[in-house]
Write a protein that holds these residues in place. Structure first.
Motif, PDB file in Angstrom:
ATOM      1  N   GLU A  91       0.823  -1.209   0.000  1.00  0.00           N
ATOM      2  CA  GLU A  91       0.000   0.000   0.000  1.00  0.00           C
ATOM      3  C   GLU A  91       0.861   1.265   0.000  1.00  0.00           C
ATOM      4  O   GLU A  91       0.501   2.272  -0.616  1.00  0.00           O
ATOM      5  N   LEU A 124       1.990   1.726  -3.607  1.00  0.00           N
ATOM      6  CA  LEU A 124       0.900   2.295  -4.408  1.00  0.00           C
ATOM      7  C   LEU A 124       0.692   3.771  -4.078  1.00  0.00           C
ATOM      8  O   LEU A 124       0.420   4.577  -4.969  1.00  0.00           O
ATOM      9  N   GLN A 125       0.846   4.130  -2.823  1.00  0.00           N
ATOM     10  CA  GLN A 125       0.723   5.529  -2.416  1.00  0.00           C
ATOM     11  C   GLN A 125       1.774   6.396  -3.097  1.00  0.00           C
ATOM     12  O   GLN A 125       1.523   7.556  -3.434  1.00  0.00           O
ATOM     13  N   LEU A 126       2.946   5.804  -3.336  1.00  0.00           N
ATOM     14  CA  LEU A 126       4.027   6.516  -4.029  1.00  0.00           C
ATOM     15  C   LEU A 126       3.794   6.607  -5.537  1.00  0.00           C
ATOM     16  O   LEU A 126       4.513   7.325  -6.222  1.00  0.00           O
ATOM     17  N   GLY A 127       2.849   5.870  -6.062  1.00  0.00           N
ATOM     18  CA  GLY A 127       2.570   5.911  -7.491  1.00  0.00           C
ATOM     19  C   GLY A 127       3.111   4.745  -8.283  1.00  0.00           C
ATOM     20  O   GLY A 127       3.121   4.788  -9.523  1.00  0.00           O
ATOM     21  N   HIS A 128       3.556   3.668  -7.603  1.00  0.00           N
ATOM     22  CA  HIS A 128       4.077   2.487  -8.301  1.00  0.00           C
ATOM     23  C   HIS A 128       2.903   1.603  -8.725  1.00  0.00           C
ATOM     24  O   HIS A 128       2.480   0.699  -7.990  1.00  0.00           O
ATOM     25  N   ALA A 129       2.387   1.837  -9.927  1.00  0.00           N
ATOM     26  CA  ALA A 129       1.218   1.099 -10.394  1.00  0.00           C
ATOM     27  C   ALA A 129       1.492  -0.400 -10.494  1.00  0.00           C
ATOM     28  O   ALA A 129       0.577  -1.220 -10.348  1.00  0.00           O
ATOM     29  N   GLU A 133       0.215  -3.077  -7.827  1.00  0.00           N
ATOM     30  CA  GLU A 133      -1.158  -3.541  -7.628  1.00  0.00           C
ATOM     31  C   GLU A 133      -1.146  -5.047  -7.357  1.00  0.00           C
ATOM     32  O   GLU A 133      -0.368  -5.793  -7.954  1.00  0.00           O
TER      33      GLU A 133
END
Length: 288
Positions: free
Chosen positions: A64, A67-72, A75
């Motif tokens: 999580e 993902l918060q950092l933008g690492h798609a 997922e």
């Protein structure tokens, strides 16, 4: 110390399946699968098979946070493995982790799937894969890895040692509880002294070392493990409390702690996670 009769070990130990304790029905002295059971596979590259225990929460917090950092690419599908029912002994799970412990990860993003087991190994694998939450080199990396492996070596004293004999053993054994309580308090003191000097465990930056330690020692410092807060006088560890409260405010940490969780307030439980929107629609308080 007269709370248990004297015990003389036999020349050869024999497995007694009726030895009692909360986990007696699933513990055994041999490895391998007990039944055939394939694991489900979702649509994301990362497939996590876990439960929201402290060891499981380490990985979902990292995912999580990524993902918060933008690492798609981080997922993931998080599938529930109910260990009290022996699901970790299914053939599909054992194929990923021959040690039959959660969490276990399959990375299907490449031409061949990659299995990763042991929570510390999964943290290190993902941090290197996404080049995040782990210093690249030098003293900073060494410090981070030292604290990561400190947790891996220390947590069995907290969980399998203190937690087992204080909360789960069928009889209370004074020697065992005293032995492990002393070690847990020593470990909390180690951590408290370190956090008196630095904002996070490995220094100024939040890393996988914090993510490994927080679900165990942060929860203990808040009195959330084994009902043992008063017994261990956890309020004494003020620097650990400052640190754990700060991490608890992070959106990624808050979400990660919910995934595969099957106890506590219904709003804090997301039994399985397959999409970011599940946090808004599929927590237990929203289920019929």
């Amino acid at each position: 110390m007269s709370d248990s009769p004297a015990y003389t070990p036999p020349a050869v130990w024999a497995w007694n399946k009726d030895n009692g304790g909360k986990f007696a029905s699933i513990n055994r002295p041999i490895a391998g699968a007990t039944h055939e059971k394939e694991l489900p596979v979702g649509r994301h590259p990362l497939q996590l098979y876990s439960l929201g225990t402290p060891n499981g929460a380490k990985v979902t917090v990292l995912l999580e946070e990524l993902l918060q950092l933008g690492h798609a690419g981080a997922e993931y599908d998080a599938w529930l493995i109910p260990i009290s029912e022996g699901a970790q002994f299914g053939s599909g799970f054992v194929a990923i982790n021959p040690n039959s412990k959660i969490p276990a990860l399959m990375d299907r993003s490449g031409p061949q799937p990659v299995r990763v087991f042991e929570s510390g190994a999964i943290l290190l694998y993902l941090a290197e894969k996404f080049q995040a939450f782990l210093p690249e080199a030098g003293a900073a990396r060494a410090e981070c890895l030292s604290w990561l492996f400190w947790q891996m070596g220390s947590a069995p004293f907290l969980g399998g040692g203190f937690g087992h004999f204080y909360a789960y053993a069928p009889t209370k054994i004074e020697y065992a509880i005293d032995r492990y309580a002393m070690e847990v308090k020593r470990q909390l003191d180690v951590l408290d002294r370190r956090l008196a000097e630095t904002r996070y465990v490995a220094g100024d930056d939040y890393t996988i070392a914090d993510m490994a330690i927080w679900p165990w020692y942060g929860a203990m410092a808040k009195g959330q493990l084994y009902g043992a807060g008063e017994f261990l006088q956890v309020q004494e560890y003020t620097h650990v409390l400052r640190w754990t409260n700060e991490i608890a405010q992070r959106p990624g940490a808050r979400r990660g702690r919910m995934v595969n969780r099957t106890w506590g307030e219904p709003a804090s439980q997301l039994h399985e996670r397959h999409d970011a929107g599940d946090f808004d629609t599929k927590t237990q308080d929203k289920q019929q």
